[in-house]
Structure formats: structure tokens, C-alpha cells
Write an enzyme that holds these catalytic residues in place. Structure first.
Site, PDB file in Angstrom:
ATOM      1  N   SER A  23      12.879  -0.018  -5.163  1.00  0.00           N
ATOM      2  CA  SER A  23      11.826   0.581  -4.499  1.00  0.00           C
ATOM      3  C   SER A  23      10.740   0.818  -5.484  1.00  0.00           C
ATOM      4  O   SER A  23       9.743   1.416  -5.255  1.00  0.00           O
ATOM      5  CB  SER A  23      12.061   1.650  -3.591  1.00  0.00           C
TER       6      SER A  23
ATOM      7  N   THR B 117      10.042   5.047  -3.320  1.00  0.00           N
ATOM      8  CA  THR B 117       8.948   5.295  -4.458  1.00  0.00           C
ATOM      9  C   THR B 117       9.790   6.580  -5.195  1.00  0.00           C
ATOM     10  O   THR B 117      10.524   7.213  -4.710  1.00  0.00           O
ATOM     11  CB  THR B 117       7.736   5.792  -3.701  1.00  0.00           C
TER      12      THR B 117
ATOM     13  N   THR C 245       5.741   3.210  -7.384  1.00  0.00           N
ATOM     14  CA  THR C 245       6.494   2.490  -6.451  1.00  0.00           C
ATOM     15  C   THR C 245       6.225   1.034  -6.619  1.00  0.00           C
ATOM     16  O   THR C 245       5.236   0.489  -7.389  1.00  0.00           O
ATOM     17  CB  THR C 245       5.929   3.087  -5.230  1.00  0.00           C
TER      18      THR C 245
ATOM     19  N   ARG D 233      -1.815  -5.569  -0.741  1.00  0.00           N
ATOM     20  CA  ARG D 233      -1.641  -3.994  -0.088  1.00  0.00           C
ATOM     21  C   ARG D 233      -1.420  -3.148  -1.226  1.00  0.00           C
ATOM     22  O   ARG D 233      -0.441  -3.190  -1.945  1.00  0.00           O
ATOM     23  CB  ARG D 233      -0.646  -4.236   0.875  1.00  0.00           C
ATOM     24  N   VAL D 234      -2.051  -2.215  -1.076  1.00  0.00           N
ATOM     25  CA  VAL D 234      -2.087  -0.816  -1.847  1.00  0.00           C
ATOM     26  C   VAL D 234      -1.532   0.526  -1.039  1.00  0.00           C
ATOM     27  O   VAL D 234      -2.201   0.423  -0.056  1.00  0.00           O
ATOM     28  CB  VAL D 234      -3.012  -0.624  -2.727  1.00  0.00           C
ATOM     29  N   GLY D 235      -0.489   1.191  -1.320  1.00  0.00           N
ATOM     30  CA  GLY D 235      -0.040   2.269  -0.469  1.00  0.00           C
ATOM     31  C   GLY D 235      -0.728   3.401  -0.916  1.00  0.00           C
ATOM     32  O   GLY D 235      -1.677   3.300  -1.344  1.00  0.00           O
ATOM     33  N   ASP D 236      -0.131   4.589  -0.736  1.00  0.00           N
ATOM     34  CA  ASP D 236      -0.389   5.614  -0.934  1.00  0.00           C
ATOM     35  C   ASP D 236      -0.075   6.205  -2.434  1.00  0.00           C
ATOM     36  O   ASP D 236      -0.700   6.889  -2.946  1.00  0.00           O
ATOM     37  CB  ASP D 236       0.025   6.901   0.082  1.00  0.00           C
TER      38      ASP D 236
ATOM     39  N   THR E 144       6.666  10.023  -0.656  1.00  0.00           N
ATOM     40  CA  THR E 144       7.644   8.787  -0.663  1.00  0.00           C
ATOM     41  C   THR E 144       7.661   8.309   0.555  1.00  0.00           C
ATOM     42  O   THR E 144       7.427   9.254   1.636  1.00  0.00           O
ATOM     43  CB  THR E 144       8.898   8.943  -1.140  1.00  0.00           C
ATOM     44  N   GLY E 145       7.785   7.360   1.069  1.00  0.00           N
ATOM     45  CA  GLY E 145       7.663   6.891   2.441  1.00  0.00           C
ATOM     46  C   GLY E 145       6.543   5.782   2.972  1.00  0.00           C
ATOM     47  O   GLY E 145       5.952   5.253   2.165  1.00  0.00           O
TER      48      GLY E 145
ATOM     49  N   GLY F 170       3.131   4.595   3.335  1.00  0.00           N
ATOM     50  CA  GLY F 170       2.010   5.171   2.531  1.00  0.00           C
ATOM     51  C   GLY F 170       0.898   5.315   3.777  1.00  0.00           C
ATOM     52  O   GLY F 170       0.096   6.188   3.567  1.00  0.00           O
TER      53      GLY F 170
END
Ligand code: GLY
Length: 380
Positions: free
Chosen positions: A77, A227, A245, A255-258, A278-279, A281
Site C-alpha cells: 500500500s 497508506t 501511499t 487518480r490522486v487520493g487524500d 489512511t483508508g 481517500g
């Protein structure tokens, strides 16, 4: 319950305790992080604490801590060995914040660099920008001396192939499985699909043992969006934090997460504290989670209250629809400027049957260890 403040307050029958009185008995240095696979969080916090004790800057300490996990090919991850996007390419996101200078840096959708947290720090230190993404982030990383490397390990590639093969259109077709005129196979049942994919994987990866094949299938079916977040406080009251992450497995390229969103996957103001997540996003971004945790504390909440309030905003976004919320895995890690901390999760465990939600903590004096998080809901 993961924090001494709350435990003591409960013992004394109090709901609040003056911070100044509590602070006297607190560890002078403390590092918290997400727990991660293979005790990755424990190792991360231990390394960061070692550096804090040697007088290192808090940002150098947390980045050295998460580097261990970024470079661990068995944590799928984060960093090297992370699960790739839908094209089979690993894309990494990271952000960092340095309390004393009140500055930050971030990179998103970064390819071919094993330690995106260090690139985020280079963005902070060597540019007037805060966030570089994609091709530009890679060009910058190479320009400042990071080596370009292949991030896709054999185990991650196998999981990606399993995922490709598991996808079917409504007629049961998939360009990654035998064609229309191949000998007929019974289709439809999940166990048949699994057996077929595993058979094909055995041919493609003859050196993989059955355990590795089963893991690949499991990743295909239950993609990670793990993450690592790490936050440190030193004896001078200085704080820094980092989140890094490989993001959501099988994501759309770009794609970009949080994690690299300063305010979303990470926020720190050493006048108050630091927070990270984490988790999933996307659901964190809808509540600007890390920033919300810190602002909640600025207005008087404890770390635990602040994190649980932020998670309740996620619940509100789904109108408390528990079937939808069951698909959301989200955790916050919060460290207050006086050393009070909390890990808080939406659910007691990410998916049914998985280990309980935990965080890692290294408090001086004392060994780096895992502790249970608090949570809002329990999986049946
Ligand atoms: N929290 C990691 C991600 O959603 O990308």
C-alpha cells in the site's frame, strides 16, 4: 481506548483535565503512525524516535521512519511494491508538513521513485511550490537527484494480472482470458472464476507458490488503499508529519487520493497538533479530514473527540446509510501539541475478519508498540 488522558480522566470521573497539569507527566518525545503490515508502523515510529533522540529535526525523523515502509516490497500500500493502477503502473502520492517553518510539500501520481515522501520534502525545501504532480513531479525528482527505478514487484504484478483476469463483461467475456473459441468452461460461479484465474496464474508465474497465488487473488478481490501517516513531537514542542501511499489499487491512471492533499490526508499546526489519515481517500476529502481534526482540537476537543467528530461527518455524508458506510474504511491519527494522541476508525476493522484497527506509538521513554484505535462502528 488508546490514550492515557482519556483513561485517567475516566478513572477520576472527569470529562476534561487541564492540559498544563497533564503535560507534566507526558513523554517529552512522541511519534505516532498507522500500524501497517508486518509491524511497519512500529518500525517506522522506532526509527523516527531514534532520530528524535539524536537531536534530528522532526521532519527528518518522520520521513526516515516512513522510508522503511516505502522501501519494504511486502507492504503493498506504500512505495516500492505498492499495487499499481489499472494499467499496471505504480503511482505514488505523498505530503509532508514541517511545524517550525510552517511549510509543506507534496507530490501526486509520481512514477518510478521509491520514496515519494523525500520528493515531497524536496518540493518544500527546493521550490516555491507546494504540490507537483505526474510527469512534472518525476522530472523534478530526477533533476534533484532521485534515481528512476521500476516499482512494480513480481508479487504486485501477479495481483494486477489476477485483477485483470477477474474482470468480466455481462456476457462473461474478458480480453485477458481465453477467447470465444477456446474449449468451453462453465461460467458464472465465483469459485469457478477464481479457479480459472488461479490456473492461468500458475502458468504465467510458475515459480509462485500457492500462498502467493492466493494472496494475489485476495488483492484482486479486496484492493487495498492503505497508506502510512506518521506524526512526531519533540521535547522543544516542535512537530512534523508525513503521509505516503501507493493509493487505491487498480485506480484510473492519474487518480490522486487524500494522502498528498494538504488539509485532507495531512495537516499540522504545531500550535495545536498534527493529524493524518489512511483508508478511502475520496471519503476523507469530502470532510477535509486532517484539517477538520486539528480545527476541532483548536476549538477545545480532545484528539479522540476531534477524530470521532470528523468520522461522524463522513457518516452524515451518507445519511447514516450503513450498507454504504460498510464499504468505507477510514482512519485518523491525531497527535496534540502536549503529547495527547488518538487513532480513530470508522469501523473496528477494515473488513469483516481483518485484524482490529490499530496505530503505532513510540513514547519516550518506552518501546515502539501497537495500540488499539477507537472506532464508531463494529463489523458484524
Ligand atoms: N488514503 C489513500 C488513498 O485513498 O489514496
Amino acid at each position: 481506548m488508546s490514550n492515557t488522558f482519556t483513561r485517567r480522566a475516566a478513572l477520576l470521573g472527569a470529562t476534561a483535565m487541564p492540559i498544563a497539569a497533564e503535560a507534566q507527566s507526558r513523554p517529552r518525545r512522541i511519534v505516532i503512525s498507522s500500524a501497517n503490515q508486518n509491524r511497519g508502523g512500529v518500525h517506522c515510529c522506532a526509527r523516527a524516535m531514534e532520530l528524535l533522540k539524536s537531536g534530528a529535526d522532526t521532519l527528518d525523523a518522520v520521513i526516515a521512519g516512513v522510508n522503511l515502509v516505502e522501501l519494504d516490497p511486502t507492504d503493498h500500500s506504500v512505495g516500492y511494491g505498492g499495487l499499481p493502477n489499472e494499467d499496471g503502473v505504480v503511482e505514488l502520492d505523498a505530503s509532508c508538513m514541517h511545524g517550525p517553518s510552517r511549510r509543506g510539500g507534496a507530490v501526486g501520481a509520481l512514477r518510478n521513485i521509491k520514496t515519494p515522501s523525500r520528493v515531497a520534502k524536496a518540493v518544500m525545501e527546493q521550490t516555491s511550490h507546494m504540490f507537483l504532480a505526474g510527469e512534472g513531479a518525476l522530472r523534478f525528482a530526477k533533476a534533484v537527484g532521485f534515481p528512476e527505478e521500476d516499482l512494480l514487484t513480481e508479487e504486485a504484478r501477479m495481483a494486477w494480472v489476477a485483477w485483470k483476469k477477474s474482470l468480466k463483461d455481462p456476457s462473461g467475456h474478458n480480453n485477458w482470458t481465453p477467447g470465444l473459441d477456446a474449449p468451453p468452461e462453465k461460467r458464472g460461479a465465483a469459485d469457478q472464476k477464481k479457479a480459472q484465474v488461479l490456473r492461468e496464474l500458475r502458468e504465467m508465474f510458475p515459480h509462485a507458490d500457492e500462498e502467493a497465488l492466493a494472496r494475489a487473488w485476495n488483492y484482486a478481490e479486496h484492493p487495498t488503499h492503505g497508506t502510512i501517516n506518521c506524526i512526531a513531537l519533540n521535547e522543544k514542542g516542535e512537530m512534523s508529519a508525513v503521509t505516503t501511499t501507493s493509493g487505491m489499487a487498480w485506480k484510473i491512471p492519474g487518480r490522486v487520493g487524500d494522502s498528498p492533499i494538504i488539509g485532507g490526508g495531512l495537516w499540522l499546526d504545531q500550535d495545536v497538533g498534527g493529524a493524518g489519515s489512511t483508508g478511502l481517500g475520496e471519503e476523507n476529502l469530502r470532510v477535509c479530514g486532517a484539517h477538520t481534526c486539528i480545527e476541532n482540537m483548536r476549538h477545545g476537543m480532545t484528539p479522540k473527540e476531534a477524530a470521532l467528530d470528523t468520522l461522524r461527518r463522513v457518516v452524515r455524508n451518507f445519511n447514516a446509510d450503513m450498507e454504504k458506510l460498510a464499504q468505507v474504511d477510514l482512519h485518523f491519527y491525531v497527535l496534540r501539541k502536549d503529547g495527547e494522541y488518538c487513532g480513530a476508525s470508522l469501523w473496528d476493522r477494515p473488513v469483516p475478519g481483518a485484524p482490529m484497527a490499530r496505530l503505532a506509538v513510540a513514547a519516550d521513554p518506552g518501546e515502539s508498540r501497537e495500540e488499539d484505535s477507537v472506532w464508531l462502528f463494529e463489523r458484524k
